[in-house]
Design a protein around this motif. Structure first.
Motif, PDB file in Angstrom:
ATOM      1  N   ALA A  36      -5.634   6.550  -1.396  1.00 17.21           N
ATOM      2  CA  ALA A  36      -6.620   7.249  -2.123  1.00 17.21           C
ATOM      3  C   ALA A  36      -6.707   7.241  -3.401  1.00 17.21           C
ATOM      4  N   HIS A  37      -8.121   7.199  -4.125  1.00 16.15           N
ATOM      5  CA  HIS A  37      -8.190   7.311  -5.530  1.00 16.15           C
ATOM      6  C   HIS A  37      -8.875   8.667  -6.016  1.00 16.15           C
ATOM      7  N   ASP A  63     -11.796   8.490  -3.237  1.00 19.03           N
ATOM      8  CA  ASP A  63     -12.095   7.470  -2.457  1.00 19.03           C
ATOM      9  C   ASP A  63     -10.891   7.599  -1.409  1.00 19.03           C
ATOM     10  N   VAL A  64     -10.832   7.901  -0.194  1.00 17.00           N
ATOM     11  CA  VAL A  64      -9.874   8.157   0.607  1.00 17.00           C
ATOM     12  C   VAL A  64     -10.115   7.393   1.991  1.00 17.00           C
ATOM     13  N   SER A  65      -8.803   6.606   2.322  1.00 19.35           N
ATOM     14  CA  SER A  65      -9.079   5.679   3.619  1.00 19.35           C
ATOM     15  C   SER A  65      -7.543   6.082   4.273  1.00 19.35           C
ATOM     16  N   VAL A  66      -8.141   6.619   5.812  1.00 19.76           N
ATOM     17  CA  VAL A  66      -6.732   6.971   6.713  1.00 19.76           C
ATOM     18  C   VAL A  66      -6.999   5.909   7.828  1.00 19.76           C
ATOM     19  N   LYS A  67      -5.618   5.277   8.123  1.00 23.16           N
ATOM     20  CA  LYS A  67      -5.802   4.387   9.358  1.00 23.16           C
ATOM     21  C   LYS A  67      -4.737   4.485  10.122  1.00 23.16           C
ATOM     22  N   LEU A  68      -4.913   4.601  11.465  1.00 19.97           N
ATOM     23  CA  LEU A  68      -3.994   4.458  12.479  1.00 19.97           C
ATOM     24  C   LEU A  68      -3.372   3.321  12.474  1.00 19.97           C
ATOM     25  N   THR A  69      -2.062   3.353  12.349  1.00 24.03           N
ATOM     26  CA  THR A  69      -1.286   2.166  12.353  1.00 24.03           C
ATOM     27  C   THR A  69      -0.759   1.651  13.650  1.00 24.03           C
ATOM     28  N   GLY A  70      -0.741   2.342  14.599  1.00 17.93           N
ATOM     29  CA  GLY A  70      -0.102   2.264  16.059  1.00 17.93           C
ATOM     30  C   GLY A  70       0.809   3.511  16.374  1.00 17.93           C
ATOM     31  N   THR A 103       5.799   8.633  18.328  1.00 12.26           N
ATOM     32  CA  THR A 103       5.028   8.947  17.151  1.00 12.26           C
ATOM     33  C   THR A 103       4.008   8.145  17.122  1.00 12.26           C
ATOM     34  N   SER A 104       2.926   8.579  16.279  1.00  8.95           N
ATOM     35  CA  SER A 104       1.965   7.751  15.836  1.00  8.95           C
ATOM     36  C   SER A 104       1.887   7.590  14.258  1.00  8.95           C
ATOM     37  N   GLY A 105       1.377   6.238  14.025  1.00  9.40           N
ATOM     38  CA  GLY A 105       1.715   6.066  12.514  1.00  9.40           C
ATOM     39  C   GLY A 105       0.296   6.245  11.625  1.00  9.40           C
ATOM     40  N   ALA A 144      -2.863   7.188  -5.160  1.00  9.02           N
ATOM     41  CA  ALA A 144      -1.932   7.578  -4.013  1.00  9.02           C
ATOM     42  C   ALA A 144      -1.974   6.663  -2.874  1.00  9.02           C
ATOM     43  N   THR A 145      -0.745   6.137  -2.253  1.00 10.80           N
ATOM     44  CA  THR A 145      -0.625   5.699  -0.895  1.00 10.80           C
ATOM     45  C   THR A 145       0.508   6.086  -0.271  1.00 10.80           C
ATOM     46  N   GLY A 146       0.339   6.148   0.806  1.00  8.59           N
ATOM     47  CA  GLY A 146       1.491   6.652   1.865  1.00  8.59           C
ATOM     48  C   GLY A 146       1.393   6.189   3.310  1.00  8.59           C
ATOM     49  N   THR A 147       2.620   6.176   3.981  1.00 12.14           N
ATOM     50  CA  THR A 147       2.616   6.124   5.362  1.00 12.14           C
ATOM     51  C   THR A 147       3.517   7.168   5.878  1.00 12.14           C
ATOM     52  N   THR A 148       3.093   7.448   7.283  1.00 13.77           N
ATOM     53  CA  THR A 148       3.942   8.568   7.841  1.00 13.77           C
ATOM     54  C   THR A 148       3.983   8.142   9.345  1.00 13.77           C
ATOM     55  N   GLN A 149       5.012   8.741   9.996  1.00 10.97           N
ATOM     56  CA  GLN A 149       5.150   8.727  11.506  1.00 10.97           C
ATOM     57  C   GLN A 149       5.198  10.107  12.041  1.00 10.97           C
ATOM     58  N   LEU A 150       3.927  10.499  12.707  1.00 14.48           N
ATOM     59  CA  LEU A 150       3.804  11.804  13.207  1.00 14.48           C
ATOM     60  C   LEU A 150       4.043  11.973  14.796  1.00 14.48           C
ATOM     61  N   ALA A 151       5.227  13.258  14.976  1.00 13.59           N
ATOM     62  CA  ALA A 151       5.381  13.128  16.599  1.00 13.59           C
ATOM     63  C   ALA A 151       4.074  13.444  17.284  1.00 13.59           C
TER      64      ALA A 151
END
Length: 266
Positions: free
Chosen positions: A175-176, A152-159, A168-170, A188-195
């Motif tokens: 995920a389970h 179960d995976v969720s990916v969300k653009l945070t801004g 950057t884009s967040g 598993a949980t995570g956040t990232t800022q990508l250039a």
């Protein structure tokens, strides 16, 4: 340059050419075309830090590292400047890794051991007769889903924001996972800022992994500074006088054997 800027730039170039042609026609004197500027390589130099915390059934282990990163055209360099951990006493560790996407190689060397090693991403062509290629379909092998009961995976653009002076884009990830036949669900949980440039280069990462029970892992990473300067080409070459190790591990550990071969030239 983004997609909207392309047509605007094209119209600008067209207008300049048109005006120049008109002026040349009026004066009757042809004007020489300006020389084309050399393209600027996609390059940067950055410094970052990372930390990790691992909780087991009977202890907590922490560690940290300081990293240097740079890119010059098809070359990417990652330098392990320092490593610290409370788990075991570590000798001074330094290692540099250069990925050459054109040659498909990874070259590693260490200033502490004065050794280097070159690993190929794909096998080198043999000197013998060319083997008959075997058919390779797109769908070959076993699906990784066959070994899972839960995914179960969720990916969300945070801004969008600015990190270390770079746009950057967040992303936020949740995920389970559970292996087939297992009742243990990994969260598993995570956040990232990508250039927004440099191929979505990560400027920050915060990751938490909960495999169940009393165990857990937390990882954080952040770029502290980044400049767009083109790094010197010498930084992507093995220093002169280093000997060749027999493996990647032999680059870092003095106890591993090495062969006396000169540093590769570029």
């Amino acid at each position: 340059m983004n997609a909207r800027a392309v047509p605007i730039a094209a119209w600008g170039v067209f207008a300049v050419v048109a005006l120049g042609s008109a002026a040349g026609a009026q004066s009757g004197t042809p004007r020489p075309a300006p020389p084309n500027p050399s393209p600027t390589p996609l390059a940067f130099t950055a410094r970052a830090h990372a930390s990790i915390t691992v909780v087991t059934n009977d202890r907590t282990i922490t560690g940290s590292a300081v990293l240097g990163m740079s890119q010059r055209a098809n070359l990417t360099r990652v330098e392990l400047i320092s490593v610290k951990t409370d788990a075991v006493p570590l000798p001074p560790i330094s290692a540099t890794f250069v990925v050459d996407r054109s040659a498909r190689t990874v070259t590693a060397w260490s200033d502490a051991t004065k050794r280097y090693y070159v690993s190929r991403m794909s096998p080198s062509p043999s000197a013998g007769p060319t083997p008959t290629p075997k058919p390779q379909g797109l769908f070959v092998g076993t699906s990784f889903l066959a070994g899972l009961d839960v995914m179960d995976v969720s990916v969300k653009l945070t801004g969008h924001t600015t990190t270390a002076g770079i746009a950057t884009s967040g992303l936020a990830i949740d995920a389970h996972f559970a292996k087939k036949g297992s009742l243990n669900v990994v969260h598993a949980t995570g956040t990232t800022q990508l250039a927004d440039e440099y191929g979505a280069f990560p400027l920050t990462i915060d990751l938490s992994l909960d495999p169940g029970g009393s165990q857990s892992l937390k990882l954080s990473y952040a770029v502290d500074e980044l400049t767009r300067a083109v790094p010197a080409a010498a930084g992507f070459r093995v220093p002169v006088g280093y000997t060749k190790a027999t493996s990647m591990m032999g680059v870092v550990l003095n106890s591993m054997p090495s062969t006396v071969q000169p540093s590769p030239t570029h």
